[in-house]
Write an enzyme that holds these catalytic residues in place. Sequence first.
Site, PDB file in Angstrom:
ATOM      1  N   SER A 188      36.113  -6.878 -37.003  1.00 26.45           N
ATOM      2  CA  SER A 188      37.073  -6.034 -36.303  1.00 26.45           C
ATOM      3  C   SER A 188      36.376  -5.065 -35.359  1.00 26.45           C
ATOM      4  O   SER A 188      35.689  -5.487 -34.445  1.00 26.45           O
ATOM      5  CB  SER A 188      37.953  -5.322 -37.330  1.00 26.45           C
ATOM      6  N   ASP A 294      45.788 -14.137 -37.060  1.00 27.02           N
ATOM      7  CA  ASP A 294      45.447 -12.716 -37.044  1.00 27.02           C
ATOM      8  C   ASP A 294      46.416 -11.995 -36.112  1.00 27.02           C
ATOM      9  O   ASP A 294      46.386 -12.178 -34.894  1.00 27.02           O
ATOM     10  CB  ASP A 294      44.005 -12.538 -36.557  1.00 27.02           C
ATOM     11  N   HIS A 325      43.762 -11.311 -40.683  1.00 27.11           N
ATOM     12  CA  HIS A 325      42.569 -10.513 -40.371  1.00 27.11           C
ATOM     13  C   HIS A 325      41.684 -10.441 -41.613  1.00 27.11           C
ATOM     14  O   HIS A 325      41.660  -9.435 -42.334  1.00 27.11           O
ATOM     15  CB  HIS A 325      43.034  -9.120 -39.928  1.00 27.11           C
TER      16      HIS A 325
END
Length: 658
Positions: A188, A294, A325
């Site tokens: 991320s 995601d 995610h």
Amino acid sequence: MTAATAALTAALLTPSGAQAAPEVRESKPVYSYGDAIRESVWVDTGLDGDGDGRTDRVAADIVRPRETAANGRKIPVIMDASPYYACCGRGNEGQRKTYDADGNPVQFPLFYDNYFVPRGYAFVAVDLAGTSRSDGCDDVGGRSDVRSAKAVVDWLNGRARGYTSRTGSDRARATTWSTGKVGMIGKSWDGTVANGVAATGVEGLETIVPIGAISSWYDYFHSQGAPLYDANPSWLSDYVNSPEAKARCGAVQDRITAATPYSGDWTRAWSERNHVPDAGKVKASVFVVHGRQDLNVRANHFGQWWDALAAHGVERKIWLSQTGHVDPFDFRRADWVPTLHRWFDHYLLGYDNGIDREPMADIERAPDRWTTDRVWPPRPTEPTTLRPGAGAAPGVGTLGRTPAAPGTTETFTDDPSLGETDWATRIDEGTPAKAGFVTRPLTRDLRISGSSKVTVTATPTTTTAHLTAVLVDLGPDTIRDYAAAGEGITTLTERSCWGASTGGDSACFKETKARTADVDFTIVSRGWADLGTWADPGKERPLTPGRAYTLTLDLAATDHVVPAGHRLALIVGGTDKDLLDPPSTRPTLTLDLARTAAKLALVGGADAFARATADTGDAAGADRAAGTDGGRPGGSAGGALTGVGHPRSGHPIPGGAR
């Protein structure tokens, strides 16, 4: 068995005249993790983000083998630069850094240190400017973020200054123990920083492993002018900044707010936070990992980054999962750790272990079932134009290769209380909130691979309007339940260990398993846009009610096989509930079908589509094969995902981009 005995046995088992296969080199866990050197260094970034009159220093916590330091052997570095080490934690278990009474690092989150330090690597965990023990202010993907990590790469190569304390003058030098070769990794925001540092072309950064990472911060908060979530990044800096930074960084947050308007207009601040145009500067190899479902860092991020890297010939590899995610350590752990091990051995230690000659792509086709491709997207993948047509009833159209007759239209009204799963559930009904277009049941599998586009010509009744385009695989399947908590995984109580442990830093982590759902349709790809950006994607304009506008929406990259017997659908709607903030009005939009088309990345191109939609002469039999009745999805409408809103925890916060 001793090494000598093993060698003798191998010789005896080798046929006469044949040569034994050369041994593949691999780093081994021969160094003590418990006795490793643990230290902190503060590296000068050259910036003064908090305006206190001195350049900011960022904290870099280091763990490295004591034995290599003692014998003067230099080693490479694995680095994770993050804003989350103090505020929110890293990984599925939310681990934070910990320190002893003297401020020396004790726990390094995740398994990278436990596994790789015994194998002759150093691990460096960097606090971005403004976070944890670093000076400055976090600027959410801007110059401060990138310089925080790049400065440490430079320090490891002797090009920047490091100090043994946050304010002192005693120098710390890495060139006595570091080879200068660095591999950056992170999920991320952390992976986003890796992308940004690679895009500077910094010397010494040999590889990056961005996991669920952002490639352009504009596309995290907006999609072609349409706002996603809280469409301004300033609150994020306040979220991750340390208490000291919060007290002094208000002006920085105000500048971020002013420079990134909610309207979605493109500004210089967004250009600074867009790494895609700088893909040509990347000298590092890139191992991309992303969840196709995601909905936090959406799949368009890896797609546009991958395409740009490919255009510049950057060496690369990719894993695409069915998850949301989620880190590969939590969806494919037993394969991920040895693959990452070989990747770092090759690019940081120079071992010829063949990983650079293996298939480029691993794709998860069903929960825990993977396929590979020598190159990705596979050849031949060709953009193929599919066109919507009028059906037997309003709102229920066809999808094929034949253009609609001029003047053919479909109409829908934006309803922000509904979204893509609601539309797909009622695909064969003439509902007022969407326009749906569906192929006949396929007679062969049809594979979509890469990035696609949908061009829409629409006439609104109001001065503002949002558009959503969705590709849907209509047919029963079992998938990872990306819309549920865990985004496709369930965390178990059992633990597995990956490396060595100490009393303050365990190498054992909770196991996971796939969380699945039985569904009657699968969302394949999505795209959103504000119709007001029809003339310029960087600037929104008021619309003239009654005037037709043409706009092209980018669909997120994907790789999905629509099986024989299923149908492929294109849905065009307004606000996609829980994923897109609604406009200020509730427009009705009329689509000009003759000027609306989808250009899909199909493996095999138009020929593959023609074969997959060839008439079998038995429509009822095809419907039965698809598990449908008269073209309507069979079973409980929408399966386990029907009516389930997608998680709106799409911010990079706990449950989000960590």
